[in-house]
Enzyme design. Structure first.
Site, PDB file in Angstrom:
ATOM      1  N   ASP A 254       5.713  -4.744  -0.146  1.00  0.00           N
ATOM      2  CA  ASP A 254       5.714  -5.099   1.274  1.00  0.00           C
ATOM      3  C   ASP A 254       4.314  -5.226   1.863  1.00  0.00           C
ATOM      4  O   ASP A 254       4.159  -5.765   2.954  1.00  0.00           O
ATOM      5  CB  ASP A 254       6.554  -4.120   2.084  1.00  0.00           C
ATOM      6  CG  ASP A 254       6.067  -2.684   2.006  1.00  0.00           C
ATOM      7  OD1 ASP A 254       5.084  -2.411   1.287  1.00  0.00           O
ATOM      8  OD2 ASP A 254       6.668  -1.821   2.670  1.00  0.00           O
TER       9      ASP A 254
ATOM     10  N   ASP B  69       1.142   8.158   4.126  1.00  0.00           N
ATOM     11  CA  ASP B  69       2.414   8.514   3.498  1.00  0.00           C
ATOM     12  C   ASP B  69       2.287   9.570   2.401  1.00  0.00           C
ATOM     13  O   ASP B  69       3.152  10.415   2.269  1.00  0.00           O
ATOM     14  CB  ASP B  69       3.136   7.294   2.925  1.00  0.00           C
ATOM     15  CG  ASP B  69       3.554   6.307   3.984  1.00  0.00           C
ATOM     16  OD1 ASP B  69       3.741   6.713   5.137  1.00  0.00           O
ATOM     17  OD2 ASP B  69       3.675   5.107   3.670  1.00  0.00           O
TER      18      ASP B  69
END
Length: 732
Positions: A60, A433
């Site tokens: 992505d 993340d």
């Protein structure tokens, strides 16, 4: 030989080896990835049906990758692109006839550049075709697909299911596109800001010989439905039936011609609560074959689907957003009449990527399992993608499945910050993340991420210049996750951490410290920690007691001298003034900063992840570098005076490393010249700047942070936004 003489001799030798005496030529560099192993969301994986041992992965925000069994590693395919939007890959399609041909639909979001890419050498080189429809390779719904499909009987014909503008067709191998007017749904049109559509979520040709059937699905609420064409896409009819208000997500066809479709109540990757799996038989029957049914099924939908082309009725589906008890993969060998939960029968060996364990004995099965693929030439090999990695097994048809991360060559992470200390490990990072790592070996995935506190994002990171084993960091967690602390410190180079909490912790409102907006830094001797909280604070006893710093505005970002522990600086953005402390951070007062940019307010960070505009040299006291409004300035007298050193470069990022002397560090920048962004190096204080990357290494110009290495001449580390950490060394 005296230490200073040895330093100069080494630098001079390295200078000669890199050909730095040529004033205008680019400097050849060797580029590599720091190994972590995947790390991000890969919404789709596809095996070639034209050649064995060939697969493609789309991510992505990190581009696309190719796997070939003979090479034994994934190869990034888009490092040469300068357009950052192309790193969001909406769909990928290997040609079903020509093994060398592959197409990619690229575009990060609706307001970014989009294109169809075509390659005849498996993605080594691409031809770019701009398109009139918008994409969303990093938007909600990126797990739908595949949107791009090739007619196996006429491989020059392609279809693309767009998010906002209906179904499109090309009859000249992707060069030109026209809307399919015979398709019943024209799309929902341009999306509102910060929103998107599912649109035509997948297009799929029936690969069986003698058929002209193609399927497409609409995933926009109120218009959702499954469609079929019996004449290669010229006319279309809606297929009646299906699971009511659920949206079709993905589909696959088995060897008998049965179409299996996964459904969910949202396009994901978040917010999905319900789902289903339906099977459309070649006889026209359309039936519910959902693995778990009834009122007590866990929340979540279904997304990934793969079939065995050699065994009719063998199908795999993955759950989606099923946080409790966790996502899994289901397998059926009788067309969906009965299912087996593979998650309960699986073991994951994560030694190649230990971070996946997140401090636990064994890694979870995975979340956001959007990509699911079965090798058509070796159907015992099954692969699935998650929000953090790619797993593969050779045990797909066995009672027990052993999975390993299939990640050799994949580095798909967003780097927020990094540091190269003057001693100990050469690289410590702060990730989005994943928190970040200590990289003792750049060629191996670290044993684990920063813990205690465990922050999903590390926003600032600093080391003590004269005591490099002392590090500090600030960070935050994602919404609804428990926050142990927003600050931490380490006394052993980042291998172990301890939480820090200021008096603002758990205060009224939401303190800066609790959302990762309180930057932290450390004095040269490692004795003082500075925190830019609501009231800037100082501790000299590892957080047992805190002192309010005098003379600083709220949320100040403090830059500590790397040599002199008494000195530190900060910028008052509102007063447009440089402030200095000479008493170990107890008091700050304005310093003239003559010759610096006229508006120091322009250095205000845009967000908590922005890199510091003011950096202290690791080699000399009072040596400061300042990035202001795209210009780079230097002061060698502690901020009294500055001079511009960036020539005609428009500076975005900069960092310092070992140069020709301690008074002349190497300066590395990400900067534009003549409108073209590149990576530059200067060894003479900014008189000459030479490009050190080439057109094969541009990484979409998606850069977040850059730093040299204070102990390795020529070494530079670059944190990218999607391709992990890359590092370069001057070619000998």
């Amino acid at each position: 030989m005296a230490p200073k003489t040895a330093f100069l001799a080494l630098a001079a030798l390295c200078l000669a080896n890199t050909g730095e005496q040529r004033p205008d030529a680019p400097v050849p560099y060797r580029w590599s990835n720091v190994v972590v192993g995947a790390g991000g969301f890969a919404p789709g994986i596809v095996f070639s049906t034209a050649a064995p041992g060939l697969a493609y992965l789309r991510t992505d925000m990190g581009g696309a990758y190719r796997w070939e069994d003979r090479a034994g590693r994934w190869v990034p395919l888009m490092d040469g692109f300068a357009e950052g939007s192309f790193y969001g890959v909406e769909s990928i399609a290997p040609d079903p006839v020509r093994a060398g041909r592959v197409y990619a639909a690229v575009g990060m979001h609706a307001r970014g550049a989009s294109a169809i890419l075509r390659s005849d050498d498996r993605g080594t080189h691409w031809t770019t075709y701009p398109v009139p429809f918008r994409m969303g390779g990093n938007e909600d719904g990126r797990g739908l697909g595949e949107r791009l499909a090739i007619d196996p009987r006429h491989p020059g014909t392609l279809f693309f299911g767009s998010r906002h503008d209906g179904l499109w067709r090309s009859d000249d191998e992707g060069a030109r596109w026209s809307r399919v007017t015979g398709f019943p749904y024209a799309g929902a049109g341009a999306p509102a800001p910060r929103s998107t559509h599912g649109g035509v979520g997948f297009v799929l040709f029936d690969p069986r010989p003698g058929t002209a059937t193609v399927f497409a699905a609409v995933a926009d609420r109120g218009a959702q439905g499954l469609y079929r064409s019996a004449d290669s896409g010229r006319s279309w009819a809606r297929i009646p039936g299906g699971p009511g208000d659920l949206l079709p997500i993905k589909a696959a066809i088995d060897g008998a011609g049965t179409l299996y479709v996964t459904y969910a109540d949202g396009i994901g990757p978040n917010g999905v609560l319900r789902g289903a799996v339906w099977a459309l038989g070649s006889d026209g029957s359309f039936r519910d074959v959902t693995p778990q049914q009834g009122p007590s099924v866990p929340e979540g939908g279904y997304i990934g689907v793969a079939t065995d082309p050699h065994r009719a009725g063998t199908v795999y589906v993955s759950t989606f957003n099923r946080w409790r008890p966790g996502d899994t993969i289901w397998r059926s060998t009788d067309g969906g009449a009965h299912w087996s939960d593979l998650g309960a029968r699986s073991h994951r060996d994560t030694r190649i990527s230990p971070f996946l364990n997140w401090g636990r004995a064994e890694a979870e099965f995975g979340h956001w399992i959007a990509g699911l693929a079965l090798d058509p030439f070796a159907p015992s090999r099954l692969a699935y993608t998650t929000g953090a990695t790619v797993y593969a097994t050779r045990d797909a048809d066995k009672p027990g499945l052993n999975w390993t991360p299939w990640v050799q060559g994949i580095e798909q992470t967003a780097i927020i910050t990094l540091a190269s200390p003057s001693g100990g490990t050469h690289l410590v990072t702060g990730f989005g993340d994943l928190g970040g790592f200590v990289h003792d070996d750049l060629r191996r995935s670290p044993p684990g991420m920063h813990l205690n506190p465990r922050n999903t994002n590390t926003n600032t990171l600093d080391h003590a210049g004269a005591a490099p084993q002392v590090l500090v960091r600030s960070g935050n967690v994602h919404a609804k996750q428990a926050l142990e602390a927003g600050l931490g410190w380490s006394g052993d180079g980042g291998h172990h951490w301890r939480p820090l909490r200021t008096p603002h912790w758990r205060g009224d409102g939401r303190p800066l410290e609790e959302n990762g907006r309180a930057p932290i830094s450390v004095s040269a001797d490692g004795a003082r920690f500075y925190v830019g909280a609501e009231r800037p604070l100082l501790t000299t006893d590892r957080g047992a007691r805190w002192t309010v710093i005098a003379g600083l505005p709220a949320n100040a970002r403090i830059t500590a001298d790397k040599v002199d522990p008494r000195r530190a600086w900060a910028i008052d953005y509102d007063a447009k003034a440089l402030l200095r402390s000479t008493d170990g951070g107890l008091h700050f007062a304005p310093v003239p900063a003559r010759g610096a940019c006229p508006d120091l307010g322009a250095t205000r960070p845009r967000n908590r992840e922005d890199q510091a505009a003011l950096v202290a040299s690791p080699f000399a006291a009072n040596d400061l570098f300042l990035n202001c409004a795209g210009a780079l300035y230097r002061s060698t007298d502690g901020g009294e005076t500055f001079r511009r050193i960036s020539a005609d470069l428009d500076i975005a990022l900069f960092g310092l490393g070992l140069g020709t002397s301690k008074r002349q560090p190497a300066v590395f920048t990400v900067a534009a010249r003549g409108g073209a962004t590149a990576i530059w190096r200067s060894l003479d204080g900014g008189t000459r700047w030479r490009r050190i990357n080439d057109d094969a290494h541009r990484w979409g110009n998606r850069f977040r942070v850059i730093s040299g290495d204070p102990r390795i001449f020529g070494r530079v580390y670059i944190g990218t936004d999607g391709r992990g950490v890359v590092y370069g060394d001057a070619a000998k």
